[in-house]
Scaffold this motif. Structure first.
Motif, PDB file in Angstrom:
ATOM      1  N   THR A  93       0.838  -1.198   0.000  1.00  0.00           N
ATOM      2  CA  THR A  93       0.000   0.000   0.000  1.00  0.00           C
ATOM      3  C   THR A  93       0.872   1.247   0.000  1.00  0.00           C
ATOM      4  O   THR A  93       0.642   2.182  -0.768  1.00  0.00           O
ATOM      5  N   ALA A 138       2.329   1.756  -3.302  1.00  0.00           N
ATOM      6  CA  ALA A 138       1.324   2.189  -4.271  1.00  0.00           C
ATOM      7  C   ALA A 138       0.972   3.653  -4.072  1.00  0.00           C
ATOM      8  O   ALA A 138       0.609   4.351  -4.998  1.00  0.00           O
ATOM      9  N   LEU A 157      -0.789  -5.013 -10.939  1.00  0.00           N
ATOM     10  CA  LEU A 157       0.406  -4.436 -10.325  1.00  0.00           C
ATOM     11  C   LEU A 157       1.315  -3.810 -11.379  1.00  0.00           C
ATOM     12  O   LEU A 157       2.048  -2.865 -11.097  1.00  0.00           O
ATOM     13  N   LEU A 161       0.933  -0.137 -11.936  1.00  0.00           N
ATOM     14  CA  LEU A 161       1.595   0.743 -10.967  1.00  0.00           C
ATOM     15  C   LEU A 161       3.075   0.415 -10.867  1.00  0.00           C
ATOM     16  O   LEU A 161       3.791   0.983 -10.066  1.00  0.00           O
ATOM     17  N   LEU A 169       4.356  -2.239  -9.601  1.00  0.00           N
ATOM     18  CA  LEU A 169       4.584  -2.683  -8.225  1.00  0.00           C
ATOM     19  C   LEU A 169       4.852  -4.171  -8.139  1.00  0.00           C
ATOM     20  O   LEU A 169       4.878  -4.733  -7.055  1.00  0.00           O
ATOM     21  N   ARG A 178       6.856   7.196  -9.192  1.00  0.00           N
ATOM     22  CA  ARG A 178       6.350   7.450  -7.854  1.00  0.00           C
ATOM     23  C   ARG A 178       5.324   8.568  -7.850  1.00  0.00           C
ATOM     24  O   ARG A 178       4.336   8.529  -7.130  1.00  0.00           O
ATOM     25  N   ARG A 238       2.020   7.210  -9.237  1.00  0.00           N
ATOM     26  CA  ARG A 238       1.231   6.351  -8.347  1.00  0.00           C
ATOM     27  C   ARG A 238       0.307   7.183  -7.471  1.00  0.00           C
ATOM     28  O   ARG A 238       0.695   8.232  -6.973  1.00  0.00           O
ATOM     29  N   TRP A 239      -0.866   6.658  -7.265  1.00  0.00           N
ATOM     30  CA  TRP A 239      -1.887   7.237  -6.388  1.00  0.00           C
ATOM     31  C   TRP A 239      -2.468   8.533  -6.940  1.00  0.00           C
ATOM     32  O   TRP A 239      -3.651   8.770  -6.854  1.00  0.00           O
ATOM     33  N   MET A 256      -5.199   2.300  -5.790  1.00  0.00           N
ATOM     34  CA  MET A 256      -5.567   0.897  -5.697  1.00  0.00           C
ATOM     35  C   MET A 256      -6.313   0.601  -4.406  1.00  0.00           C
ATOM     36  O   MET A 256      -5.972   1.126  -3.349  1.00  0.00           O
ATOM     37  N   PHE A 309      -6.874  -2.457  -2.179  1.00  0.00           N
ATOM     38  CA  PHE A 309      -6.247  -3.779  -2.098  1.00  0.00           C
ATOM     39  C   PHE A 309      -7.184  -4.846  -1.578  1.00  0.00           C
ATOM     40  O   PHE A 309      -8.131  -4.554  -0.855  1.00  0.00           O
ATOM     41  N   GLN A 310      -6.852  -6.070  -1.922  1.00  0.00           N
ATOM     42  CA  GLN A 310      -7.639  -7.167  -1.370  1.00  0.00           C
ATOM     43  C   GLN A 310      -7.260  -7.337   0.093  1.00  0.00           C
ATOM     44  O   GLN A 310      -6.128  -7.101   0.482  1.00  0.00           O
ATOM     45  N   GLY A 311      -8.242  -7.738   0.884  1.00  0.00           N
ATOM     46  CA  GLY A 311      -7.982  -7.931   2.301  1.00  0.00           C
ATOM     47  C   GLY A 311      -7.629  -6.624   2.968  1.00  0.00           C
ATOM     48  O   GLY A 311      -6.493  -6.387   3.354  1.00  0.00           O
ATOM     49  N   ASN A 317      -5.131  -5.950   6.034  1.00  0.00           N
ATOM     50  CA  ASN A 317      -3.682  -5.812   6.037  1.00  0.00           C
ATOM     51  C   ASN A 317      -3.192  -4.643   5.212  1.00  0.00           C
ATOM     52  O   ASN A 317      -2.004  -4.402   5.128  1.00  0.00           O
ATOM     53  N   ALA A 318      -4.119  -3.950   4.574  1.00  0.00           N
ATOM     54  CA  ALA A 318      -3.696  -2.816   3.762  1.00  0.00           C
ATOM     55  C   ALA A 318      -3.320  -1.629   4.640  1.00  0.00           C
ATOM     56  O   ALA A 318      -2.729  -0.677   4.176  1.00  0.00           O
ATOM     57  N   TRP A 319      -3.699  -1.693   5.914  1.00  0.00           N
ATOM     58  CA  TRP A 319      -3.398  -0.595   6.827  1.00  0.00           C
ATOM     59  C   TRP A 319      -2.207  -0.938   7.702  1.00  0.00           C
ATOM     60  O   TRP A 319      -2.109  -2.053   8.209  1.00  0.00           O
ATOM     61  N   ALA A 365      -0.585  10.114   2.053  1.00  0.00           N
ATOM     62  CA  ALA A 365      -0.607  10.097   0.587  1.00  0.00           C
ATOM     63  C   ALA A 365      -0.806  11.506   0.042  1.00  0.00           C
ATOM     64  O   ALA A 365      -0.199  11.892  -0.956  1.00  0.00           O
TER      65      ALA A 365
END
Lengths: 392, 343
Positions: free
Chosen positions: A290, A293, B65, B68, B70, B98, B101-102, B107, B109-111, B114-116, B129
């Motif tokens: 993240t 990204a 990915l 980006l 990634l 860079r 991105r964003w 993006m 993310f899945q799940g 855990n993205a945090w 960000a």
């Protein structure tokens, strides 16, 4: 939080009582006639003289009475008198030794923790290149090193072969002959400077972490470093009743280099390896992806996301490190003839100087308890997931 | 027959925002090269929603990915291009990438769990960000207002921004992830399994809200999922991937109701329909191929009931089936209508 801290403090008092009781009885049942040993090391002293001595030291009373008296006196700040240096009070001996040990431990702890964490961080970040492999293997080597052997090798190399550093002791008596201060005055000053410096660096780093701007973070970090340097300068040029402490502090610092280096190198490897593996694990987490990204710079991802989160298990290990540094410190002090708590612990147990031994154990116990407590509070501070809520 | 490139004008008739053409990406591993993305081409217009579906390991996340840049360090781009408004992202420097991105592509993310990062407040992670991408930087007050607006947009109480990730429920976290994805006003959001970890009701709510936001803000969204039924409701076009290749592409309507590639057909038929006509679920035999040594010819032939000698030898190109449907299959006319029994 206040409730949590209070509860922990009460627990600590109980734990300490148990610890003190066990230590007292363990040392009491040590075989051998300590009184006979003490008085000229002569087992053949006249029985009358022996009885007088026993009576004066209170050793003729039943065990439980002795224990009751000891505890009673302990919490009034009276730890008895040394058998060996009769009639010097134990409090006095410990008061003399404790600052020396604290300065050594604190310096070693801060140095190796910081160095180990930073090294581990870069190792994980640059994983896979040759340098990383070499340092990791070297780290495993250091980690599994036998401390006294390593200490002797360092003494042999730096003091005997190169002649750069003193072989042992904590000061050069020649230089201190006409010193206007007691060594401990200097030590206490060193201790406070080291403590404040460590705290200032931690606070500066932490504040830097909280800020969003890279520039501000850098300013805070550099500022923290500058503060530490300023502290040392203040100390360096500081005077006590008109006299400069500089040459004396310099002498002590000079004597500290080898023992601190020994402790640091041995313990640093453990922290480094732990940080490395913790960081490698963190780097696989989704939140690192993240962060990438989001277009954050690599340095921010490394320091603010990966290293900050990887720090948590490393802080946990600090609890264990407190113990390592204490027992490692005992050996280090013995090897370097550093007249601190560790050295007195060994000599008092060997000579059955029971009051000094109990007193020394008690203080090391207090140090360990304080270490645990600090880490507990620190951990709650660093990890919001386990932060204790008021109603929890 | 030669492979036809997908048209630059997409079904919605707008100029493409993103055009992926002939993308080939392999992972270098100790065991050899893994062919993760093989000659994938598609385009996505402004304000359009596209879905990418397939079994796990089919390369859909690798494609996402790549947009980006990634993908893991061992990814190698052999050929192809990823054109973003005409600029090839694969040729950008790290620094340029860079900034891209964003701010341009973000993006979800899945799940979301855990993205945090567990040790920072949700709001601060969103601000982070914005600190990076707004030039001139927003004032603290503006930033606060923005986070509040974003939270309201995704249906969250703005006061939740001072919470830590573990203090939010799964649905809240996913909404907050969407708020974070919107924070720098991107043109495209990649939603990688955006609702996988959530229960069905929250899943539907979030997809619906995402669709509303997409339409209100004129965003493009690339949905990635293993479940075609989930994303069929929210996408304009769908691409079906199998073993690193795009095997079918077309308007969601066509692909969903009349798949023309045997894999899409079997994938759809293997799920019993709750609302549609009753039919026997068909099983998809076999397992996805080992991408270290993909099958010759059509990569699907070992599992395909209609495979012929030609399928084993020659790789089928993307062929135009209808006005807005392409499939890479030699025998696409043999694939039955949905609901028919297999021969």
């Amino acid at each position: 939080m206040i409730r949590y801290v209070t509860r922990r403090l009460i627990q600590m008092v109980f734990l300490f009582l148990v610890f003190l009781t066990v230590t007292w009885f363990l040392l009491y049942i040590l075989p051998g006639d300590s009184v006979a040993l003490k008085y000229a090391g002569n087992p053949n002293i006249p029985p009358q003289a022996r009885e007088v001595a026993m009576e004066r030291l209170g050793l003729d009373k039943p065990v439980l009475i002795q224990f009751r008296d000891y505890m009673f006196n302990f919490f009034q700040g009276d730890l008895g008198v040394s058998f060996n240096q009769y009639p010097r009070p134990v409090v006095d001996i410990i008061g003399e030794r404790l600052p020396r040990t604290l300065v050594l431990f604190l310096t070693a702890l801060v140095t190796y923790y910081w160095a180990g964490f930073v090294a581990g961080k870069y190792l994980a970040w640059r994983r896979g290149n040759r340098g990383e492999m070499a340092v990791t293997i070297g780290g495993v080597g250091l980690y599994s090193m036998f401390l006294p052997f390593f200490a002797f090798m360092l003494i042999w190399f730096f003091s005997v072969q190169l002649g750069w550093l003193p072989i042992s002791k904590f000061l050069d008596p020649e230089q201190w002959r006409d010193a206007p201060f007691a060594a401990n005055q200097v030590f206490m000053r060193l201790f406070w400077v080291a403590l404040i410096a460590a705290f200032a660096m931690f606070a500066a780093n932490f504040a830097g972490h909280r800020s969003h701007s890279r520039a501000l973070e850098r300013i805070l970090r550099v500022g923290g470093g500058a503060l530490v340097i300023a502290g040392f300068l203040y100390y360096w040029f500081g005077t006590e009743s008109g006299q400069s402490m500089r040459p004396y502090a310099g002498d002590i610092a000079f004597h500290m280099i080898l023992p601190v280096l020994t402790l640091t190198l041995i313990a640093f490897a453990g922290v480094m390896l732990l940080t490395r593996s913790s960081m490698l694990e963190t780097l696989r987490e989704d939140f690192i992806l993240t962060a990438r990204a989001k277009g954050l710079p690599e340095g921010v991802i490394r320091d603010r996301h990966a290293a900050r989160t990887a720090l948590l298990p490393v802080v946990t290990s600090l609890v264990l490190a407190v113990a390592t540094v204490i027992d490692g410190g005992v050996i280090t002090e013995a090897v370097f003839s550093w007249p601190g708590m560790g050295e007195i612990l060994i000599s008092s147990v060997l000579n059955e100087d029971i009051p000094v031994a109990v007193g020394a154990f008690a203080f090391i116990g207090v140090l360990a308890l304080i270490g645990h407590f600090v880490v507990d509070v620190l951990y709650g501070f660093l990890d919001p997931r386990i932060r204790v809520t008021e109603h929890g | 027959m030669t492979a036809r490139r997908l048209p630059l004008e997409t079904s919605a008739g707008r100029a493409p925002l993103l055009e992926v053409s002939g993308l080939v990406m392999r992972y270098e591993t100790d065991a050899g090269e893994v062919s993760a993305v093989e000659n994938v081409s598609f385009s996505l217009g402004r304000g359009e929603a596209m879905g990418l579906v397939g079994e796990s390991g089919c390369g859909k996340t690798s494609v996402a990915l790549s947009l980006l840049r990634l993908a893991p360090d061992n990814a190698r781009y052999q050929s192809g291009s990823v054109l973003w408004e005409g600029v090839d992202l694969l040729g950008l420097s790290h620094q340029q990438m860079r900034q891209h991105r964003w701010a341009e592509i973000s993006m979800v993310f899945q799940g979301a769990m855990n993205a945090w990062n567990p040790v920072y407040r949700v709001g601060d992670q969103i601000r982070e960000a914005m600190y990076q991408h707004f030039d001139p930087p927003l004032k603290p007050r503006e930033m606060d207002q923005r986070v509040e607006r974003l939270f309201e947009l995704v249906g969250l109480d703005p006061t939740l921004q001072t919470r830590y990730p573990h203090e939010l429920s799964g649905g809240m976290r996913q909404r907050a992830v969407i708020a974070m994805a919107l924070s720098c006003e991107p043109k495209l959001i990649i939603a990688d399994e955006p609702t996988t970890a959530l229960d069905v009701i929250v899943q539907a709510q979030i997809l619906e809200e995402l669709k509303e936001i997409q339409e209100d803000l004129g965003l493009s969204v690339l949905y990635i999922s293993h479940d075609m039924a989930v994303i069929a409701q929210v996408t304009d076009t769908i691409g079906v991937m199998y073993a690193g290749k795009l095997v079918e592409f077309g308007s969601t309507r066509d692909v969903f109701h009349r798949p023309r590639h045997p894999y899409s057909y079997l994938l759809l038929s293997s799920i019993p329909s709750v609302t549609g006509p009753r039919r026997r679920p068909v099983s998809l035999e076999g397992t996805p191929p080992n991408l270290l040594a993909p099958p010759s010819g059509c990569r699907f032939h070992p599992r395909c009931p209609w495979a012929t000698e030609q399928c084993r030898k020659d790789e089928p190109p993307m062929m135009e089936i209808g006005p807005s449907q392409w499939a890479a299959c030699w025998n696409s006319d043999q694939v039955p209508e949905m609901g028919e029994q297999l021969p």
